[in-house]
Design a protein around this motif. Structure first.
Motif, PDB file in Angstrom:
ATOM      1  N   LEU A  79      57.385  41.779  52.700  1.00 34.17           N
ATOM      2  CA  LEU A  79      55.983  41.385  52.828  1.00 34.17           C
ATOM      3  C   LEU A  79      55.485  40.602  51.610  1.00 34.17           C
ATOM      4  CD1 LEU A  79      54.450  44.580  54.471  1.00 34.17           C
ATOM      5  CD2 LEU A  79      55.230  42.475  55.553  1.00 34.17           C
ATOM      6  N   GLY A  80      56.305  40.535  50.570  1.00 32.47           N
ATOM      7  CA  GLY A  80      55.969  39.701  49.422  1.00 32.47           C
ATOM      8  C   GLY A  80      54.684  40.113  48.726  1.00 32.47           C
ATOM      9  N   ILE A  81      54.026  39.132  48.142  1.00 29.75           N
ATOM     10  CA  ILE A  81      52.823  39.364  47.347  1.00 29.75           C
ATOM     11  C   ILE A  81      51.548  39.032  48.111  1.00 29.75           C
ATOM     12  CG2 ILE A  81      52.649  37.030  46.373  1.00 29.75           C
ATOM     13  CD1 ILE A  81      52.167  40.398  44.514  1.00 29.75           C
ATOM     14  N   MET A  82      51.676  38.520  49.344  1.00 26.64           N
ATOM     15  CA  MET A  82      50.501  38.057  50.068  1.00 26.64           C
ATOM     16  C   MET A  82      49.497  39.168  50.405  1.00 26.64           C
ATOM     17  SD  MET A  82      51.058  34.985  49.799  1.00 26.64           S
ATOM     18  CE  MET A  82      49.552  34.436  50.588  1.00 26.64           C
ATOM     19  N   PRO A  83      49.916  40.422  50.690  1.00 21.19           N
ATOM     20  CA  PRO A  83      48.895  41.466  50.884  1.00 21.19           C
ATOM     21  C   PRO A  83      48.014  41.669  49.656  1.00 21.19           C
ATOM     22  CG  PRO A  83      50.987  42.183  51.778  1.00 21.19           C
ATOM     23  CD  PRO A  83      51.260  40.910  51.047  1.00 21.19           C
ATOM     24  N   TYR A  84      48.598  41.546  48.481  1.00 20.53           N
ATOM     25  CA  TYR A  84      47.805  41.660  47.250  1.00 20.53           C
ATOM     26  C   TYR A  84      46.825  40.498  47.136  1.00 20.53           C
ATOM     27  CZ  TYR A  84      46.736  41.495  42.258  1.00 20.53           C
ATOM     28  OH  TYR A  84      46.091  41.424  41.051  1.00 20.53           O
ATOM     29  N   ILE A  85      47.280  39.300  47.508  1.00 19.63           N
ATOM     30  CA  ILE A  85      46.387  38.137  47.486  1.00 19.63           C
ATOM     31  C   ILE A  85      45.250  38.329  48.478  1.00 19.63           C
ATOM     32  CG2 ILE A  85      46.237  35.657  47.857  1.00 19.63           C
ATOM     33  CD1 ILE A  85      47.786  36.398  45.382  1.00 19.63           C
ATOM     34  N   SER A  86      45.554  38.862  49.658  1.00 17.78           N
ATOM     35  CA  SER A  86      44.509  39.112  50.661  1.00 17.78           C
ATOM     36  C   SER A  86      43.492  40.113  50.135  1.00 17.78           C
ATOM     37  CB  SER A  86      45.145  39.634  51.959  1.00 17.78           C
ATOM     38  OG  SER A  86      46.067  38.696  52.479  1.00 17.78           O
ATOM     39  N   ALA A  87      43.957  41.172  49.478  1.00 21.70           N
ATOM     40  CA  ALA A  87      43.037  42.159  48.911  1.00 21.70           C
ATOM     41  C   ALA A  87      42.178  41.527  47.819  1.00 21.70           C
ATOM     42  CB  ALA A  87      43.826  43.340  48.356  1.00 21.70           C
ATOM     43  N   SER A  88      42.760  40.664  47.021  1.00 28.00           N
ATOM     44  CA  SER A  88      41.985  39.985  45.968  1.00 28.00           C
ATOM     45  C   SER A  88      40.897  39.110  46.570  1.00 28.00           C
ATOM     46  CB  SER A  88      42.919  39.134  45.099  1.00 28.00           C
ATOM     47  OG  SER A  88      43.914  39.926  44.487  1.00 28.00           O
ATOM     48  N   ILE A  89      41.208  38.447  47.689  1.00 32.13           N
ATOM     49  CA  ILE A  89      40.210  37.610  48.354  1.00 32.13           C
ATOM     50  C   ILE A  89      39.042  38.461  48.828  1.00 32.13           C
ATOM     51  CG2 ILE A  89      39.784  36.142  50.355  1.00 32.13           C
ATOM     52  CD1 ILE A  89      42.694  35.241  50.156  1.00 32.13           C
ATOM     53  N   VAL A  90      39.351  39.595  49.450  1.00 31.59           N
ATOM     54  CA  VAL A  90      38.291  40.460  49.971  1.00 31.59           C
ATOM     55  C   VAL A  90      37.378  40.922  48.843  1.00 31.59           C
ATOM     56  CG1 VAL A  90      37.816  42.667  51.097  1.00 31.59           C
ATOM     57  CG2 VAL A  90      39.660  41.209  51.947  1.00 31.59           C
ATOM     58  N   VAL A  91      37.968  41.334  47.724  1.00 28.09           N
ATOM     59  CA  VAL A  91      37.154  41.810  46.597  1.00 28.09           C
ATOM     60  C   VAL A  91      36.332  40.672  46.007  1.00 28.09           C
ATOM     61  CG1 VAL A  91      37.258  42.801  44.277  1.00 28.09           C
ATOM     62  CG2 VAL A  91      38.718  43.705  46.085  1.00 28.09           C
ATOM     63  N   GLN A  92      36.906  39.467  45.928  1.00 26.43           N
ATOM     64  CA  GLN A  92      36.152  38.313  45.416  1.00 26.43           C
ATOM     65  C   GLN A  92      34.960  38.004  46.316  1.00 26.43           C
ATOM     66  OE1 GLN A  92      36.475  36.520  42.665  1.00 26.43           O
ATOM     67  NE2 GLN A  92      38.323  37.493  41.864  1.00 26.43           N
ATOM     68  N   LEU A  93      35.163  38.076  47.624  1.00 25.04           N
ATOM     69  CA  LEU A  93      34.063  37.812  48.546  1.00 25.04           C
ATOM     70  C   LEU A  93      33.007  38.909  48.489  1.00 25.04           C
ATOM     71  CD1 LEU A  93      36.039  36.475  51.650  1.00 25.04           C
ATOM     72  CD2 LEU A  93      34.812  35.149  49.930  1.00 25.04           C
ATOM     73  N   LEU A  94      33.439  40.161  48.309  1.00 24.91           N
ATOM     74  CA  LEU A  94      32.478  41.258  48.178  1.00 24.91           C
ATOM     75  C   LEU A  94      31.625  41.100  46.923  1.00 24.91           C
ATOM     76  CD1 LEU A  94      34.623  44.357  49.247  1.00 24.91           C
ATOM     77  CD2 LEU A  94      32.853  43.196  50.561  1.00 24.91           C
ATOM     78  N   GLY A  95      32.217  40.476  45.888  1.00 28.43           N
ATOM     79  CA  GLY A  95      31.460  40.242  44.662  1.00 28.43           C
ATOM     80  C   GLY A  95      30.322  39.258  44.840  1.00 28.43           C
ATOM     81  N   ILE A  96      30.319  38.533  45.953  1.00 30.83           N
ATOM     82  CA  ILE A  96      29.247  37.567  46.211  1.00 30.83           C
ATOM     83  C   ILE A  96      28.051  38.242  46.879  1.00 30.83           C
ATOM     84  CG2 ILE A  96      28.675  35.414  47.397  1.00 30.83           C
ATOM     85  CD1 ILE A  96      31.617  34.655  47.208  1.00 30.83           C
TER      86      ILE A  96
END
Length: 325
Positions: A79-96
């Motif tokens: 599954l590589g690193i992409m699940p971590y990237i997806s989680a980072s995106i969600v947290v970045q969007l929640l910060g808005i």
């Protein structure tokens, strides 16, 4: 006169700290590449040809590329690193939109540590969903690949795939702390360029094959175009926009002070490659809903990375993430 590049490489090995950081980074990347070829327990590697064919085209080929080929090998790091990237995106969007995450972003180091902890737990939650989906796709694509009890295999492989991604995330953090920095980006990069030698060799062989149009001339033009792509990419990364700053003049006695114009160098591409990575992670979401090759409609449209609407939405997401980052 020595070439400046050669002098730079020689000077690297004269600085012990820099040399140690480079060797540490290479060591971690080597561990990651070796892990990409460790197959899940209970999987017959000889029966994965169908999975390799499935991941040789479409969006799945991009997913396999980002994982360094681990996806098509049914690796423990599949599954590589992409699940971590997806989680980072969600947290970045929640910060808005959520005040709590906005406060964490303003709290400096302590806030970043809390956000990183939230990202880790969210990554685990995403993996608990994606790992069974990956296993189900393995059953569908290569039904003869699993040679052990399916119930035990499902539980064990879910735990292994989850642990594999968390291990890759840990490697990225160690590269950032003890290596040359940007560990996650380096892991993604090494996964992408892992296929470069074979791709170059296949391209060379195809140009020198019989009944091939273009031949060596077309190959030379391709390498020349690739060279200019590298030059343009480096120029874009290094480019800065100089913002002039004028200081007021001050006269004391017969002397004049100030009045000097200086510049603030602002990077033209301050967000670097992260908007592209974030946008690509979101574009992988439709693949989760593709259960059969004959899927149609919305899912098929956004699973064709050569199509107009895929690239249009991809470009729009890059612009949006660049704005927020």
């Amino acid at each position: 006169m020595k070439i400046k590049l050669v002098e730079t490489l020689q000077n690297i090995w004269k600085i012990d700290e820099l040399k140690n950081r480079i060797l540490t980074t290479l060591g971690f990347l080597l561990v990651y590449r070796l892990g990409c070829f460790v197959v899940l327990p209970g999987v017959d590697p000889q029966a994965l040809e169908a999975l390799g064919q499935q991941t040789s085209k479409g969006v799945l080929s991009l997913l396999d590329m980002f994982s360094g080929g681990a996806f098509s090998h049914a690796s423990v790091l599949g599954l590589g690193i992409m699940p971590y990237i997806s989680a980072s995106i969600v947290v970045q969007l929640l910060g808005i939109v959520i005040p709590y995450f906005q406060r964490l972003q303003r709290d400096g180091e302590s806030g970043r540590n809390k956000m990183n902890q939230i990202i880790r737990w969210l990554t685990v939650a995403i993996l608990i969903i994606q790992a069974p989906a990956y296993i189900a796709n393995l059953y569908y694509t290569a039904p003869n690949a699993v040679v052990m009890d399916h119930s035990f295999f499902n539980v064990a492989s879910t735990l292994i795939l989850t642990g594999g991604t968390m291990f890759v995330m840990w490697l990225g953090e160690r590269i950032t702390d003890r290596g040359i920095g940007n560990g996650i980006s380096l892991i993604i990069m090494i996964g992408i360029i892992a296929r470069l030698p074979k791709a170059l060799w296949d391209e060379i062989m195809s140009k020198f094959a019989a009944n091939t149009t273009g031949g060596p001339v077309a190959l030379l033009l391709e390498f020349l175009f690739l060279f200019f792509v590298f030059v343009g990419s480096i120029a874009l990364v290094q480019a800065t926009r100089r913002i002039p700053v004028n200081y007021a003049k001050k006269i004391e006695g017969n002397k004049q002070y100030g009045g000097v114009r200086q510049y603030i160098p602002l990077k033209l591409n301050a967000a670097n490659v992260m908007p592209i990575i974030f946008a690509q992670a979101l574009m992988f979401l439709p693949v989760t809903f593709v259960s059969q090759d004959n899927a149609s409609g919305f899912v098929t449209t956004f699973s064709d990375f050569t199509g107009f609407w895929y690239n249009f939405v991809f470009a729009l997401l890059i612009i949006i993430f660049t704005y927020f980052i």
